[in-house]
Scaffold this motif. Structure first.
Motif, PDB file in Angstrom:
ATOM      1  N   GLY A  11       0.903  -1.272   0.053  1.00 62.06           N
ATOM      2  CA  GLY A  11       0.143   0.266   0.054  1.00 62.06           C
ATOM      3  C   GLY A  11       0.922   1.323   0.204  1.00 62.06           C
ATOM      4  O   GLY A  11       0.198   2.342  -0.053  1.00 62.06           O
ATOM      5  N   THR A  12       2.295   0.954   0.131  1.00 60.82           N
ATOM      6  CA  THR A  12       3.028   2.420   0.005  1.00 60.82           C
ATOM      7  C   THR A  12       3.790   2.809  -1.276  1.00 60.82           C
ATOM      8  O   THR A  12       3.795   1.477  -2.269  1.00 60.82           O
ATOM      9  CB  THR A  12       4.227   2.520   1.061  1.00 60.82           C
ATOM     10  N   VAL A  13       3.803   3.818  -1.816  1.00 59.17           N
ATOM     11  CA  VAL A  13       4.572   3.908  -3.123  1.00 59.17           C
ATOM     12  C   VAL A  13       5.637   3.146  -3.304  1.00 59.17           C
ATOM     13  O   VAL A  13       6.684   2.979  -2.803  1.00 59.17           O
ATOM     14  CB  VAL A  13       5.017   5.760  -2.819  1.00 59.17           C
ATOM     15  N   ALA A  14       5.348   2.760  -4.701  1.00 63.70           N
ATOM     16  CA  ALA A  14       6.442   1.698  -5.180  1.00 63.70           C
ATOM     17  C   ALA A  14       6.907   1.953  -6.480  1.00 63.70           C
ATOM     18  O   ALA A  14       7.772   1.219  -7.074  1.00 63.70           O
ATOM     19  CB  ALA A  14       5.721   0.359  -5.000  1.00 63.70           C
ATOM     20  N   ALA A  15       6.394   2.814  -7.182  1.00 62.82           N
ATOM     21  CA  ALA A  15       6.545   3.328  -8.318  1.00 62.82           C
ATOM     22  C   ALA A  15       6.058   4.613  -8.507  1.00 62.82           C
ATOM     23  O   ALA A  15       4.962   5.339  -8.353  1.00 62.82           O
ATOM     24  CB  ALA A  15       6.061   2.493  -9.668  1.00 62.82           C
ATOM     25  N   GLN A  16       7.035   5.660  -9.577  1.00 60.97           N
ATOM     26  CA  GLN A  16       6.612   6.872 -10.119  1.00 60.97           C
ATOM     27  C   GLN A  16       6.730   7.243 -11.430  1.00 60.97           C
ATOM     28  O   GLN A  16       7.788   6.341 -11.930  1.00 60.97           O
ATOM     29  CB  GLN A  16       7.487   7.855  -9.146  1.00 60.97           C
ATOM     30  N   ARG A  17       5.707   7.972 -11.976  1.00 65.58           N
ATOM     31  CA  ARG A  17       5.915   8.096 -13.354  1.00 65.58           C
ATOM     32  C   ARG A  17       5.796   9.498 -13.621  1.00 65.58           C
ATOM     33  O   ARG A  17       4.922  10.220 -13.195  1.00 65.58           O
ATOM     34  CB  ARG A  17       4.754   7.399 -14.184  1.00 65.58           C
ATOM     35  N   ILE A  18       6.832  10.210 -14.135  1.00 67.74           N
ATOM     36  CA  ILE A  18       6.833  11.696 -14.682  1.00 67.74           C
ATOM     37  C   ILE A  18       6.591  11.831 -16.140  1.00 67.74           C
ATOM     38  O   ILE A  18       7.532  11.140 -16.986  1.00 67.74           O
ATOM     39  CB  ILE A  18       8.028  12.408 -14.161  1.00 67.74           C
ATOM     40  N   THR A  19       5.572  12.656 -16.650  1.00 62.42           N
ATOM     41  CA  THR A  19       5.612  12.684 -18.255  1.00 62.42           C
ATOM     42  C   THR A  19       5.653  14.140 -18.535  1.00 62.42           C
ATOM     43  O   THR A  19       5.107  15.040 -17.857  1.00 62.42           O
ATOM     44  CB  THR A  19       4.130  12.247 -18.429  1.00 62.42           C
ATOM     45  N   VAL A  20       6.603  14.588 -19.462  1.00 63.97           N
ATOM     46  CA  VAL A  20       6.425  15.804 -20.087  1.00 63.97           C
ATOM     47  C   VAL A  20       6.108  15.651 -21.600  1.00 63.97           C
ATOM     48  O   VAL A  20       6.576  14.657 -22.368  1.00 63.97           O
ATOM     49  CB  VAL A  20       8.047  16.282 -20.051  1.00 63.97           C
ATOM     50  N   GLU A  21       5.068  16.577 -21.794  1.00 66.77           N
ATOM     51  CA  GLU A  21       4.801  16.310 -23.241  1.00 66.77           C
ATOM     52  C   GLU A  21       4.990  17.904 -23.936  1.00 66.77           C
ATOM     53  O   GLU A  21       4.597  18.713 -23.179  1.00 66.77           O
ATOM     54  CB  GLU A  21       3.151  16.033 -23.194  1.00 66.77           C
ATOM     55  N   GLY A  22       4.986  17.613 -25.165  1.00 62.10           N
ATOM     56  CA  GLY A  22       5.054  18.793 -25.994  1.00 62.10           C
ATOM     57  C   GLY A  22       3.870  18.940 -27.080  1.00 62.10           C
ATOM     58  O   GLY A  22       3.545  17.769 -27.536  1.00 62.10           O
TER      59      GLY A  22
ATOM     60  N   ARG B 283       1.195  20.292 -29.887  1.00 64.32           N
ATOM     61  CA  ARG B 283       1.018  21.168 -31.155  1.00 64.32           C
ATOM     62  C   ARG B 283      -0.534  21.073 -31.635  1.00 64.32           C
ATOM     63  O   ARG B 283      -0.713  20.044 -31.828  1.00 64.32           O
ATOM     64  CB  ARG B 283       2.270  21.000 -32.161  1.00 64.32           C
ATOM     65  N   ALA B 284      -1.126  22.176 -31.846  1.00 64.86           N
ATOM     66  CA  ALA B 284      -2.457  22.166 -32.466  1.00 64.86           C
ATOM     67  C   ALA B 284      -3.479  21.140 -31.726  1.00 64.86           C
ATOM     68  O   ALA B 284      -4.112  20.470 -32.001  1.00 64.86           O
ATOM     69  CB  ALA B 284      -2.546  21.440 -33.760  1.00 64.86           C
ATOM     70  N   ASP B 285      -3.081  21.348 -30.172  1.00 67.28           N
ATOM     71  CA  ASP B 285      -4.019  20.622 -29.167  1.00 67.28           C
ATOM     72  C   ASP B 285      -3.682  19.031 -28.947  1.00 67.28           C
ATOM     73  O   ASP B 285      -4.625  18.706 -28.803  1.00 67.28           O
ATOM     74  CB  ASP B 285      -5.520  20.873 -29.332  1.00 67.28           C
ATOM     75  N   ARG B 286      -2.765  18.660 -29.581  1.00 68.68           N
ATOM     76  CA  ARG B 286      -2.603  17.225 -29.258  1.00 68.68           C
ATOM     77  C   ARG B 286      -0.885  17.103 -29.212  1.00 68.68           C
ATOM     78  O   ARG B 286      -0.074  17.977 -29.441  1.00 68.68           O
ATOM     79  CB  ARG B 286      -2.835  16.397 -30.783  1.00 68.68           C
ATOM     80  N   VAL B 287      -0.660  16.092 -28.472  1.00 66.86           N
ATOM     81  CA  VAL B 287       0.626  15.851 -28.158  1.00 66.86           C
ATOM     82  C   VAL B 287       1.503  15.152 -29.484  1.00 66.86           C
ATOM     83  O   VAL B 287       1.242  13.965 -30.046  1.00 66.86           O
ATOM     84  CB  VAL B 287       0.635  14.542 -27.005  1.00 66.86           C
ATOM     85  N   LEU B 288       2.733  15.920 -29.630  1.00 65.14           N
ATOM     86  CA  LEU B 288       3.305  15.684 -30.823  1.00 65.14           C
ATOM     87  C   LEU B 288       4.486  14.959 -30.171  1.00 65.14           C
ATOM     88  O   LEU B 288       5.049  13.769 -30.937  1.00 65.14           O
ATOM     89  CB  LEU B 288       3.908  16.991 -31.559  1.00 65.14           C
ATOM     90  N   LEU B 289       5.250  15.527 -28.842  1.00 63.59           N
ATOM     91  CA  LEU B 289       6.493  14.635 -28.539  1.00 63.59           C
ATOM     92  C   LEU B 289       6.352  14.541 -27.147  1.00 63.59           C
ATOM     93  O   LEU B 289       5.659  15.225 -26.395  1.00 63.59           O
ATOM     94  CB  LEU B 289       7.602  15.295 -28.773  1.00 63.59           C
ATOM     95  N   ARG B 290       6.853  13.439 -26.566  1.00 61.63           N
ATOM     96  CA  ARG B 290       6.429  12.964 -25.163  1.00 61.63           C
ATOM     97  C   ARG B 290       7.823  12.174 -24.631  1.00 61.63           C
ATOM     98  O   ARG B 290       8.262  11.524 -25.315  1.00 61.63           O
ATOM     99  CB  ARG B 290       5.524  11.926 -24.936  1.00 61.63           C
ATOM    100  N   PHE B 291       7.908  12.681 -23.555  1.00 63.84           N
ATOM    101  CA  PHE B 291       9.155  11.993 -22.590  1.00 63.84           C
ATOM    102  C   PHE B 291       8.345  11.552 -21.489  1.00 63.84           C
ATOM    103  O   PHE B 291       7.874  12.086 -20.645  1.00 63.84           O
ATOM    104  CB  PHE B 291      10.160  12.701 -22.227  1.00 63.84           C
TER     105      PHE B 291
END
Length: 341
Positions: free
Chosen positions: A236-247, A249-257
């Protein structure tokens, strides 16, 4: 032509770089800058497990500047702009694993102008690189996009299995694993600052500039209590973390890390968690799905992974030294080819 190189800082990545410079056929070690007093005055070879080099380490910036080196491999924990500008104006090119120079247009105007002026004064260039950001967020996406005539979305997924990382302070105290919940705002801001410029650089190079960046974080918990190298991870404790950075353009994700760091794969909710490495997915008129794994046992991986970042920087030295003065990006420079002979 042999480039005379100074290694600046000798932490995990710096030590790998130092060793690589000493062994490189086209580089000559001119000097080493260290931060710790107990490292000063030593032969550089002693710091990286090699035979004596005849080069003595120093904590004196004036001594480094006086060497007149062709390039400084600048690898401190934090970037000191005063130092970087002094090196550049003195005539030393700078290759750095600090991320301040990935995308000049993303820099504060006054900082960018100051760095450009230092480059002009010294006839030098500065380049930020490494494995991530750098290779995986710029060099590889640019190569893969050369097979496209329509790019819908390019996603870089980074995975890191931390179950063998014997560092309770890092995992439990600093990163918040093992808690009932954790605040990821700091890591989200850090990721956007680190990878946002790379996404903008790639989009600009492809002629489709981003309208905006957006970022978010999420976590998953351990389904069952489990033992990892750093200690006990309770159910029940934090075991995974996910960080997303999105670029966007025209209201849709073009590039994602997207970075997923985890201590167990038995998670709630269930995540698609893969072995340590990268997964690059290209959605377009020539789709691609590429897995890049680090084929190293987890109990020894900490001794290997600094090389991914250090080697990229070392291999960049000759092309940065040959580049015109200024802030030079992955797009500006020719392809970095390793001299292995």
């Amino acid at each position: 032509m042999t480039c005379r190189v100074v290694q600046w800082a000798t932490g995990n990545i710096g030590t790998h770089a130092l060793r690589a410079v000493v062994r490189h056929p086209d580089l000559a070690l001119a000097g080493v800058y260290v931060y710790a007093e107990d490292k000063a005055g030593q032969d550089a070879g002693a710091l990286c497990g090699l035979s004596p080099t005849g080069v003595t380490t120093t904590r004196d910036v004036d001594e480094i500047v006086a060497l007149g080196a062709d390039c400084v491999l600048y690898m401190p924990r934090l970037c000191d702009l005063d130092v970087v500008c002094r090196l550049l104006s003195s005539g030393a090119n700078v290759v750095t694993t600090c991320g301040e120079f990935h995308h000049p247009a993303s820099m504060a105007a006054e900082v960018r102008d100051r760095v450009v002026a230092a480059c002009a004064e010294g006839g030098t260039s500065v380049h930020s690189t490494g494995s991530s950001p750098g290779f995986i967020s710029e060099a590889l996406p640019l190569v893969l996009s050369s097979t496209q005539r329509r790019l819908d979305t390019l996603t870089v997924d980074e995975f890191a299995d931390l179950s063998y990382r014997d560092s309770p302070e890092l995992l439990f105290d600093l990163m918040g694993f093992g808690r009932s919940s954790t605040d990821l705002a700091g890591r989200v801001a850090h990721a956007q600052a680190g990878f946002g410029p790379s996404l903008r650089l790639v989009a600009d190079a492809l002629g489709v500039p981003l309208d905006a960046l957006r970022s978010h974080g999420e976590f998953a918990t351990a389904r069952d209590t489990t033992e990892i190298a750093a200690g006990t991870l309770r159910s029940g404790t934090v075991a995974a973390q996910r960080i997303t950075v999105e670029g966007v353009r025209a209201d849709r994700v073009l590039l994602r890390f997207r970075a997923t760091w985890y201590c167990t794969t038995d998670l709630t909710p269930a995540w698609d968690v893969r072995d340590t490495g990268w997964q690059v997915t290209v959605e377009g008129d020539a789709p691609l799905d590429i897995a890049i794994r680090f084929p190293v046992p987890l109990d020894t991986i900490a001794s290997v992974t600094p090389g991914y970042t250090a080697n990229r920087a070392v291999n960049a030295v000759p092309v940065v030294c040959a580049a015109p003065p200024g802030i030079r990006t992955t797009v500006d420079l020719p392809q970095i080819v390793a001299a292995l002979g």
